[in-house]
Scaffold this active site. Structure first.
Site, mmCIF file in Angstrom:
data_model
loop_
_atom_site.group_PDB
_atom_site.id
_atom_site.type_symbol
_atom_site.label_atom_id
_atom_site.label_comp_id
_atom_site.label_asym_id
_atom_site.label_seq_id
_atom_site.Cartn_x
_atom_site.Cartn_y
_atom_site.Cartn_z
ATOM 1 N N THR A 18 50.806 32.801 55.713
ATOM 2 C CA THR A 18 51.108 31.673 56.596
ATOM 3 C C THR A 18 50.477 30.386 56.065
ATOM 4 O O THR A 18 51.025 29.297 56.206
ATOM 5 C CB THR A 18 50.547 31.944 58.020
ATOM 6 N N ARG A 22 44.899 34.229 50.998
ATOM 7 C CA ARG A 22 43.582 34.562 51.552
ATOM 8 C C ARG A 22 43.225 35.993 51.216
ATOM 9 O O ARG A 22 44.033 36.889 51.446
ATOM 10 C CB ARG A 22 43.570 34.410 53.074
ATOM 11 N N SER A 113 40.188 29.068 56.408
ATOM 12 C CA SER A 113 40.216 28.574 57.772
ATOM 13 C C SER A 113 39.079 29.151 58.621
ATOM 14 O O SER A 113 37.920 28.996 58.288
ATOM 15 C CB SER A 113 41.584 28.850 58.391
ATOM 16 N N HIS A 114 39.448 29.859 59.675
ATOM 17 C CA HIS A 114 38.458 30.361 60.628
ATOM 18 C C HIS A 114 37.948 31.748 60.258
ATOM 19 O O HIS A 114 37.130 32.314 60.976
ATOM 20 C CB HIS A 114 39.120 30.423 61.998
ATOM 21 N N ASP A 278 37.263 24.490 63.707
ATOM 22 C CA ASP A 278 37.142 25.743 62.951
ATOM 23 C C ASP A 278 36.561 25.530 61.552
ATOM 24 O O ASP A 278 36.086 24.444 61.226
ATOM 25 C CB ASP A 278 38.499 26.440 62.867
ATOM 26 N N ASP A 280 37.673 25.011 58.530
ATOM 27 C CA ASP A 280 38.132 23.918 57.661
ATOM 28 C C ASP A 280 38.526 22.670 58.454
ATOM 29 O O ASP A 280 39.100 21.729 57.900
ATOM 30 C CB ASP A 280 39.292 24.375 56.781
ATOM 31 N N ASP A 282 40.726 22.029 60.928
ATOM 32 C CA ASP A 282 42.066 21.655 61.391
ATOM 33 C C ASP A 282 42.374 22.155 62.801
ATOM 34 O O ASP A 282 43.351 21.738 63.403
ATOM 35 C CB ASP A 282 43.164 22.079 60.398
ATOM 36 N N ARG A 283 41.543 23.055 63.336
ATOM 37 C CA ARG A 283 41.795 23.543 64.703
ATOM 38 C C ARG A 283 40.906 22.837 65.718
ATOM 39 O O ARG A 283 39.865 22.288 65.352
ATOM 40 C CB ARG A 283 41.498 25.039 64.788
ATOM 41 N N GLU A 364 50.500 24.047 67.809
ATOM 42 C CA GLU A 364 50.637 25.495 67.829
ATOM 43 C C GLU A 364 49.667 26.057 68.856
ATOM 44 O O GLU A 364 48.580 25.501 69.065
ATOM 45 C CB GLU A 364 50.294 26.088 66.470
ATOM 46 N N LYS A 377 47.373 20.019 60.700
ATOM 47 C CA LYS A 377 46.804 19.880 62.031
ATOM 48 C C LYS A 377 45.399 19.305 61.879
ATOM 49 O O LYS A 377 44.824 19.354 60.790
ATOM 50 C CB LYS A 377 46.814 21.201 62.771
HETATM 51 C C1 G1P Z 1 47.613 31.830 62.289
HETATM 52 C C2 G1P Z 1 48.187 31.131 63.496
HETATM 53 C C3 G1P Z 1 49.153 30.049 63.074
HETATM 54 C C4 G1P Z 1 48.450 29.085 62.119
HETATM 55 C C5 G1P Z 1 47.819 29.855 60.969
HETATM 56 C C6 G1P Z 1 46.997 28.950 60.074
HETATM 57 O O1 G1P Z 1 48.645 32.429 61.559
HETATM 58 O O2 G1P Z 1 48.816 32.046 64.357
HETATM 59 O O3 G1P Z 1 49.640 29.384 64.192
HETATM 60 O O4 G1P Z 1 49.354 28.145 61.609
HETATM 61 O O5 G1P Z 1 46.972 30.877 61.472
HETATM 62 O O6 G1P Z 1 45.940 28.346 60.760
HETATM 63 P P1 G1P Z 1 49.021 33.993 61.690
HETATM 64 O O7 G1P Z 1 47.755 34.751 61.382
HETATM 65 O O8 G1P Z 1 49.436 34.203 63.105
HETATM 66 O O9 G1P Z 1 50.120 34.199 60.702
HETATM 67 ZN ZN ZN Z 2 41.821 26.093 59.918
#
Ligand code: G1P
Ligand code: ZN
Length: 544
Positions: A18, A22, A113-114, A278, A280, A282-283, A364, A377
């Protein structure tokens, strides 16, 4: 400092998810693993000779080593200039801002990210294009194809760059500009919001705020903007020093993982506004005193109050939300008479809509909100947006959201995540639910009639590209929905996400507890997908 070509063999697991690639840090530490992905990325781009690349990351373990590898490869592959955040730090939104501001060809962001960090945690890499947004699928597909055939990569034989010193350095023929990671981003924020009004709010004795940076990248940004520039008292920002292992935590701003903040916000002496970001940056999560704002509601409230914000007061061109996000923003778009787009999960799907000015605000359910100011974001931006609304409306968060529900009705919303399920079980579960979908239409379930049941497919209205297989949806005649999809960002087994929503507009039914209000639909989703029987799980790992 000559260019050297290193022979390598392909890894078969470098498909971007997504949001980039990672994996566990230990996977990235394998010889040639990162290099293969970086060379495959460069090879997927046309004509990088003489161009500028932005590089930075969220500061997690392996960030600096990765940046040294990437800079040498960028120099060997013909980039003319690299712009790098001091000490290798750039939040994802700041990287997007800098790519746009300096008209770079693209950028490489190092982040998972998180996801937890540290030697046993996760690492990640993603490529962003010249509009500052995540590479679209045609590029990520090309990168993946290259990773499967790669036989060599280029680097240079040179000593490491000093990432600590602001100013210019050279690596072979490439200039490296080490910049302050916060400055350009802070200037952009000052352009968008009414900083004087926010200063007034923050100096009011009856207003206080807490921002939890969760030991991750937003610490320096929040301290600089909220405390130094806007005058919030010192200590407003907690956990503000980025640590390579994020303090051993899970920097995902939600009710489960932002525990310290949540405890304070639901206490007797709760601050007026609570927020977290979070890994990085962006959340975002927005809380009022004893009050949680769902990310879907947050987007809806932000859109409905755009006239409070200098950058958006002349109107929004449209709103875009990911498919599993609640339909609360749709009602605002309808009232404003603007376009509303439903896209697949992942920020990359907003890029075309923002570029074509078909959407101004995007969001989102996964705690992501943003606008056309960049192409990612943006956590701190959302917090400033809320501060600006609060400064203008002079009401509490709960009052503002309560009035919003009175006007538009409330979309009760929850997401249940089942993490680290064996992949084969998760895939089979999804396949079997998909088989059931055609027969559900027309049936009455949980007291409502199913009006559609499908596997979501999206046709981008700008370039007509089609993205299929984006999640299973079951929609009801009263606006309720059940959505199921598998995560594309996890690094352990599969994560099943079950999204549940219902719509309520009776004035006396707007203040129910979310899980109780959605109980029937939750039970139905579990039964349809046979979650307990198939996974052995009797409850979700995380509820948001
Ligand atoms: C998750 C979130 C999605 C976001 C992504 C990156 O992806 O659900 O909305 O854009 O992290 O931060 P998922 O693990 O659901 O594919
Ligand atoms: Zn993030």
């Amino acid at each position: 400092m000559g260019i050297i070509t290193i022979t390598t063999t392909a890894f078969n697991d470098q498909k971007p998810g997504t949001s980039g690639l990672r994996k566990k840090v230990t996977v990235f530490q394998q010889p040639h693993y990162l290099e293969n992905f970086v060379q495959s990325t460069f090879d997927s781009l046309n004509d990088i000779q003489g161009k500028t690349l932005v590089v930075g990351g969220d500061g997690r373990f392996y960030n600096e080593q990765a940046i040294q590898i990437i800079l040498k490869m960028a120099a060997a592959n013909g980039f003319k200039r690299a712009i790098v955040g001091q000490n290798g730090l750039l939040s994802t939104p700041a990287a997007s801002c800098i790519i746009r501001k300096y008209k770079a060809f693209g950028g490489i962001i190092l982040s998972a990210s998180h996801n937890p960090a540290g030697p046993n945690g996760d690492f990640g890499i993603k490529y962003n294009v010249s509009n500052g947004g995540p590479a679209p699928e045609n590029i990520t597909d090309a990168i993946f194809a290259n990773t499967q055939n790669i036989t060599e990569y280029q680097t240079i034989d040179a000593s490491d760059v000093n990432l600590n010193e602001i100013g210019s350095q050279f690596l072979a023929d490439m200039t490296i500009d080490i910049i302050d990671p916060v400055e350009d981003y802070a200037l952009l924020m000052a352009d968008l919001f009414d900083f004087d009004a926010i200063r007034g709010l923050l100096s009011n004795k009856n207003f206080n705020m807490r921002f939890d940076a969760m030991h991750a990248i937003t610490g320096p940004y929040a301290k600089d903007i909220l405390e130094k520039c806007l005058g919030a008292v010192e200590g407003t920002v907690i956990n503000g020093i980025p640590l390579t292992d994020f303090g051993g935590g899970h920097p995902d701003p939600n009710l489960t993982y932002a525990e310290e903040l949540v405890t304070e916000m639901f206490s007797d002496n709760a601050p007026t506004l609570g927020a977290a970001s979070d890994g990085d940056g962006d959340r975002n999560m927005i809380l009022g005193a004893n009050f949680f704002v769902t990310p879907s509601d947050s987007l809806a409230v932000m859109a409905a109050n755009a006239d409070c914000i200098p950058a958006y007061k002349n109107g929004l061109s449209g709103i875009a939300r990911s498919m599993p996000t609640s339909q609360a923003p749709d009602r605002v778009a309808e009232k404003l008479g603007i376009e509303c787009h439903e896209t697949p999960t992942g920020w990359k799907f907003f890029g075309n809509l923002l570029d074509a000015d078909r959407a101004t605000l995007c969001g989102e359910e996964s705690f992501g909100t943003g606008s056309n100011h960049i192409r990612e974001k943006d956590g701190l931006w959302a917090v400033l947006y809320w501060l600006n609304i609060l400064a203008v409306r002079k009401q509490s968060v709960a009052e503002i959201v309560g009035q919003h529900w009175q006007e538009y009705g409330r979309n009760y919303y929850t997401r249940h995540d089942y993490e680290a399920i064996p992949s084969d079980i998760a895939k089979q579960l999804m396949a079997d639910v998909e088989l059931k979908l055609p027969n559900l239409v027309g049936q009455t379930l949980a007291g409502r009639k199913v009006t559609y049941a499908d596997n979501f497919s999206y046709t981008d209205p700008v370039d007509n590209s089609v993205s299929s297989n984006q999640g299973l949806r079951i929609g009801f005649d009263d606006g309720a929905r059940i959505v199921l999809r598998l995560s594309g960002t996890g690094t352990e087994g599969a994560t099943l996400r079950v999204y549940i929503e219902s719509y309520e507009n009776k004035p006396d039914k707007l203040q129910q507890d979310t899980q109780s209000a959605l109980k029937e639909l939750i039970v139905l989703a579990e039964a349809l997908a046979e979650i307990t029987t198939r996974t052995g799980r009797t409850q979700p790992t995380v509820i948001t």
